[in-house]
Motif scaffolding. Structure first.
Motif, PDB file in Angstrom:
ATOM      1  N   UNK A   1       1.223   8.855   2.910  1.00  0.00           N
ATOM      2  CA  UNK A   1      -0.080   8.507   2.060  1.00  0.00           C
ATOM      3  C   UNK A   1      -0.558   9.893   1.559  1.00  0.00           C
ATOM      4  N   UNK A   2      -0.187  11.249   2.074  1.00  0.00           N
ATOM      5  CA  UNK A   2      -0.281  12.390   1.527  1.00  0.00           C
ATOM      6  C   UNK A   2       0.433  12.441   0.221  1.00  0.00           C
TER       7      UNK A   2
ATOM      8  N   UNK B   1      -3.516  11.060  -8.446  1.00  0.00           N
ATOM      9  CA  UNK B   1      -4.910  11.440  -8.004  1.00  0.00           C
ATOM     10  C   UNK B   1      -5.812  10.327  -7.842  1.00  0.00           C
ATOM     11  N   UNK B   2      -5.958   9.189  -8.364  1.00  0.00           N
ATOM     12  CA  UNK B   2      -6.769   8.199  -8.213  1.00  0.00           C
ATOM     13  C   UNK B   2      -6.870   7.727  -6.726  1.00  0.00           C
ATOM     14  N   UNK B   3      -5.869   7.770  -6.119  1.00  0.00           N
ATOM     15  CA  UNK B   3      -5.603   7.294  -4.713  1.00  0.00           C
ATOM     16  C   UNK B   3      -6.595   8.476  -3.630  1.00  0.00           C
ATOM     17  N   UNK B   4      -6.902   9.684  -4.185  1.00  0.00           N
ATOM     18  CA  UNK B   4      -7.616  10.554  -3.450  1.00  0.00           C
ATOM     19  C   UNK B   4      -9.105  10.288  -3.405  1.00  0.00           C
ATOM     20  N   UNK B   5      -9.197   9.312  -2.279  1.00  0.00           N
ATOM     21  CA  UNK B   5     -10.332   8.919  -1.975  1.00  0.00           C
ATOM     22  C   UNK B   5     -10.911   9.074  -0.519  1.00  0.00           C
ATOM     23  N   UNK B   6     -12.305   9.117  -0.375  1.00  0.00           N
ATOM     24  CA  UNK B   6     -12.712   9.550   0.976  1.00  0.00           C
ATOM     25  C   UNK B   6     -12.194   8.558   1.953  1.00  0.00           C
TER      26      UNK B   6
ATOM     27  N   UNK C   1       0.739  -1.332  -0.119  1.00  0.00           N
ATOM     28  CA  UNK C   1       0.046   0.012   0.058  1.00  0.00           C
ATOM     29  C   UNK C   1       0.979   1.300  -0.094  1.00  0.00           C
ATOM     30  N   UNK C   2       0.361   2.046  -0.896  1.00  0.00           N
ATOM     31  CA  UNK C   2       1.066   3.783  -0.805  1.00  0.00           C
ATOM     32  C   UNK C   2       2.575   3.465  -1.261  1.00  0.00           C
TER      33      UNK C   2
END
Length: 231
Positions: free
Chosen positions: A181-182, A189-194, A43-44
């Motif tokens: 994560x930031x 940008x696809x990882x910018x999720x709620x 992840x990330x």
């Protein structure tokens, strides 16, 4: 004004406990994917060098729970009809029924599966909310539980230097996870999720809170016996 300030501090205490539980829930969900659901997934990456580092955020959150709850237990807020733990059990029971009847996710894996549908998130929210109320009032559930907690606090009091060191280390890793994560979201940008936005917020609060508790020497203020009952 004094009463309102006490209630605000109580809500702040409950919010910190809820945030700690939310951090644990978020990280557990990612670790489930890391270990079981997505083979070879890190992840990330490359900003988070290894998914196993999420365990540090879980540890930081777990360590934060006790001093967070202690902030509220020092306050004389009174109670409305019943102890807070009763409402905690009630909320959790209602959430369990809701999850079983109105979601497609098994209750046993609700925090493990990658499902961000509104109905599942509602179930998660109320499960964590009920657990927050229960943990806040846990010593009042029974004398046996209170005695057991006092025994744990006595042990923690003897090991407070180790706990403080662990809080510093895990808090630092929590802030690193926040930064990683930031950075990942800024790059992809696809990882910018709620879900990821909630993750960075809750991990940030967990990391900052850990250092605040260390600075305020929260673990030096343990009350092992004769803790005032604030409910």
């Amino acid at each position: 004004m004094g009463r309102a300030w006490i209630l605000c501090k109580k809500m702040f205490s409950l919010t910190l406990v809820f945030n700690a539980l939310l951090t644990i829930a978020c990280c557990v969900g990612i670790l489930a994917g890391f270990y079981w659901y997505y083979s070879g997934w890190n992840p990330f990456a490359p900003y988070l060098v290894n998914g196993n580092l999420l365990w540090f955020a879980i540890a930081a959150a777990a360590i934060n729970i006790f001093p967070s709850a202690l902030l509220g237990r020092k306050l004389h807020t009174g109670r409305f009809l019943f102890h807070h733990y009763f409402y905690g059990f009630l909320v959790m029971a209602s959430a369990v029924i809701y999850v079983v009847l109105f979601t497609s996710v098994p209750l046993t894996t609700i925090f493990l599966v990658n499902n961000t549908s509104p109905e599942v998130n509602v179930g998660r929210f109320f499960l964590l909310g009920g657990l927050t109320l229960l943990l806040d009032d846990l010593p009042d559930v029974s004398k046996r539980i209170e005695s057991g907690l006092n025994h744990i606090k006595a042990g923690a009091n003897r090991m407070r230097k180790v706990i403080v060191a662990a809080q510093v280390v895990t808090g630092a890793f929590s802030l690193y996870i926040f930064a990683a994560v930031c950075a990942a979201m800024l790059t992809i940008p696809e990882w910018v999720t709620p879900a990821n936005l909630i993750l960075v917020f809750t991990v940030l609060i967990t990391g900052v809170t850990a250092f605040i508790f260390v600075k305020r020497k929260a673990w030096n203020n343990l009350i092992v016996n004769g803790e005032e009952n604030s409910h």
